[in-house]
Design a protein around this motif. Structure first.
Motif, mmCIF file in Angstrom:
data_model
loop_
_atom_site.group_PDB
_atom_site.id
_atom_site.type_symbol
_atom_site.label_atom_id
_atom_site.label_comp_id
_atom_site.label_asym_id
_atom_site.label_seq_id
_atom_site.Cartn_x
_atom_site.Cartn_y
_atom_site.Cartn_z
ATOM 1 N N VAL A 125 0.814 -1.213 0.000
ATOM 2 C CA VAL A 125 0.000 0.000 0.000
ATOM 3 C C VAL A 125 0.851 1.268 0.000
ATOM 4 N N ASP A 126 2.034 1.219 0.615
ATOM 5 C CA ASP A 126 2.903 2.402 0.670
ATOM 6 C C ASP A 126 3.469 2.771 -0.696
ATOM 7 N N ASN A 127 3.434 1.826 -1.645
ATOM 8 C CA ASN A 127 4.021 2.070 -2.967
ATOM 9 C C ASN A 127 2.977 2.209 -4.065
ATOM 10 N N ARG A 128 1.724 2.181 -3.702
ATOM 11 C CA ARG A 128 0.683 2.193 -4.739
ATOM 12 C C ARG A 128 0.468 3.561 -5.358
ATOM 13 N N ASP A 129 0.996 4.583 -4.729
ATOM 14 C CA ASP A 129 0.868 5.929 -5.311
ATOM 15 C C ASP A 129 1.972 6.239 -6.318
ATOM 16 N N CYS A 130 2.916 5.304 -6.522
ATOM 17 C CA CYS A 130 3.988 5.519 -7.491
ATOM 18 C C CYS A 130 3.420 5.667 -8.898
ATOM 19 N N ASP A 131 4.037 6.531 -9.661
ATOM 20 C CA ASP A 131 3.638 6.715 -11.058
ATOM 21 C C ASP A 131 4.464 5.748 -11.913
ATOM 22 N N PHE A 132 4.093 4.464 -11.894
ATOM 23 C CA PHE A 132 4.837 3.431 -12.595
ATOM 24 C C PHE A 132 4.649 3.549 -14.104
ATOM 25 N N ALA A 133 5.646 3.120 -14.850
ATOM 26 C CA ALA A 133 5.530 3.072 -16.310
ATOM 27 C C ALA A 133 4.585 1.955 -16.742
#
Length: 466
Positions: A452-460
């Motif tokens: 959940v802490d990484n779900r806001d990343c703007d992944f490619a």
């Protein structure tokens, strides 16, 4: 140095993790601490890709390693690193699913070569362990094995995706003319380089001495049960494979010289070749295992000794050739055809080809450092004095005279003049699209969990499935 985390063997069937949110959280080490919905993260998992786990500490270690290697990390984000780690593990996961396997011997051989390089750079094994903060060689080797196994699986999967992709001349033309003129690439200053090479030869008696040694090794293994692996460790001149007993794993596409591959694929499992010659010296090959189109082999390379008199003669001959060109007796191209020992260039006027795209031009900013050092002080129209080039495998040196045939200033891409470079860019774009399509399809079909802490990343890529 990045670290391959151990796979979660329980994460086998996607349905097992989509049935209940609670099941997924427990499988990832996140559980209720009370009867309420409050969660406590226990193990620092950043993401799970199929059978692979990425810990938060993995991201930190990767960033530290990049800094230790001197890479610029100014534009690297934590989210970007996580995305790259996830890509690598998706490739590796799917490689296993598709049975694109990598043998442990192949991984160990690569690890041994790397350890040799590291020790050579740092000076000793003790310094190497201290640099990477490892208590002993075994722990370092184990971690390196895991890293290389994942990387090699990932590379094998990527090769399968893009290996057969090609671009037609029409696709290249459309690619180029679809780029607005003001956005077309600018290519840096480039050189065309020609060379005439003389390779000092070993006398016939030295060649026969090496052939006889190889025959005796073959006989000792076949008749007395001696270990070919031990013999390779003791006698081979191939530094890359010595520590692993001369081991290589290869297919017919592996970039070995033709003579080596021809012999290797003519042998049966358990058979040892007769001594044969390549540009590197004399070899014998032992076929350890045949797995379809892939073979595991061990080889021993021996190099006949070249006397100093032959070295001196090669330099003297190049000096003579150089003077004859300066006197107008030959053009450089004619001299290359008549006198050069390098088959790859002599029939093309001595012209070097860029190994990246086989173009005749070398961009200064991307030139191999060894080649750059050889030509950087050569003026246009000038012919260098004989230059020594040592064999990285420990064989005899070769000598060359060099000339800058053409110099091209920095310029905006021109379709006719820069076709090979434009073709390469068009191929890369087509490969990128194929990779993107593959990613989208396999992200959809693979179990993926992002903390959940990484779900806001703007992944490619769409790692956080909606």
């Amino acid at each position: 140095m990045s670290k391959l985390m151990k796979g979660l063997l329980a994460l086998v069937f996607l349905s097992a993790f989509t049935a209940k949110a609670q099941d997924t959280d427990e499988a990832l080490g996140v559980k209720d601490t009370t009867s309420s919905t409050t969660k406590v993260k226990l193990d620092g998992i950043a993401a799970v890709i199929g059978d692979y786990v990425i810990l938060e500490s993995d991201i930190d270690k990767t960033l530290i390693d990049l800094k230790n290697q001197g890479a610029s990390t100014q534009d690297i984000t934590r989210c970007g690193l996580l995305g790259k780690l996830m890509e690598d593990r998706l490739y590796a996961h799917q490689a296993v699913q598709d049975s694109l396997l990598v043998s442990d011997d192949m991984v160990n051989a690569q690890s041994d070569r790397q350890i040799q390089q590291f020790v050579a750079q740092l000076g000793s094994m003790e310094k190497l362990l201290r640099f990477y903060k490892k208590p002993d060689v075994e722990s370092f080797r184990t971690e390196l094995f895991e890293i290389n196994k994942l990387r090699m699986l990932s590379e094998k999967m990527q090769s399968k995706i893009v290996g057969e992709i090609e671009v037609t001349p029409e696709e290249v033309r459309q690619f180029f003319y679809n780029i607005p003129e003001e956005d077309r690439p600018v290519f840096g200053a480039e050189l065309e380089i020609a060379q005439i090479v003389k390779s000092p030869k070993a006398p016939e008696e030295e060649k026969q001495k090496v052939i006889q040694q190889l025959k005796e090794i073959k006989q000792d293994v076949e008749e007395n049960g001696a270990s070919f692996k031990v013999k390779a460790i003791l006698y081979t001149r191939d530094d890359e494979s010595r520590a692993n007993g001369g081991f290589y794993s290869m297919t017919k596409e592996t970039p070995f010289v033709k003579e080596f591959k021809d012999v290797a694929f003519s042998l049966q499992e358990g058979e040892i070749s007769e001594p044969f010659e390549t540009v590197y010296g004399y070899h014998i090959i032992y076929i350890e295992k045949i797995r379809g189109q892939e073979i595991d082999l061990r080889h021993i390379l021996m190099i006949p000794e070249v006397p100093q008199s032959a070295v001196n003669d090669a330099v003297k001959e190049l000096d003579t050739i150089r003077q004859q060109i300066l006197d107008g007796k030959y053009t450089f191209a004619d001299a290359a055809l008549n006198f050069s020992d390098e088959k790859e260039t002599k029939f093309d006027g001595g012209l070097l080809r860029n190994p990246i795209n086989f173009d005749s031009r070398f961009e200064l900013t991307k030139m191999d450092p060894t080649l750059y050092n050889q030509v950087r002080n050569i003026k246009d129209g000038e012919i260098s004095r004989p230059i020594r080039e040592d064999d990285p495998r420990g064989g005899p040196p070769k000598f060359k005279i060099m000339k800058i045939s053409n110099r091209f200033d920095e310029h905006k891409a021109d379709f006719a003049k820069d076709y090979l470079k434009i073709q390469e860019l068009a191929l890369r774009e087509k490969q990128f699209k194929a990779i993107k399509k593959w990613m989208d399809e396999h992200i959809e079909d693979t179990y993926i969990h992002v903390n959940v802490d990484n779900r806001d990343c703007d992944f490619a890529n769409n790692w956080v499935k909606e």
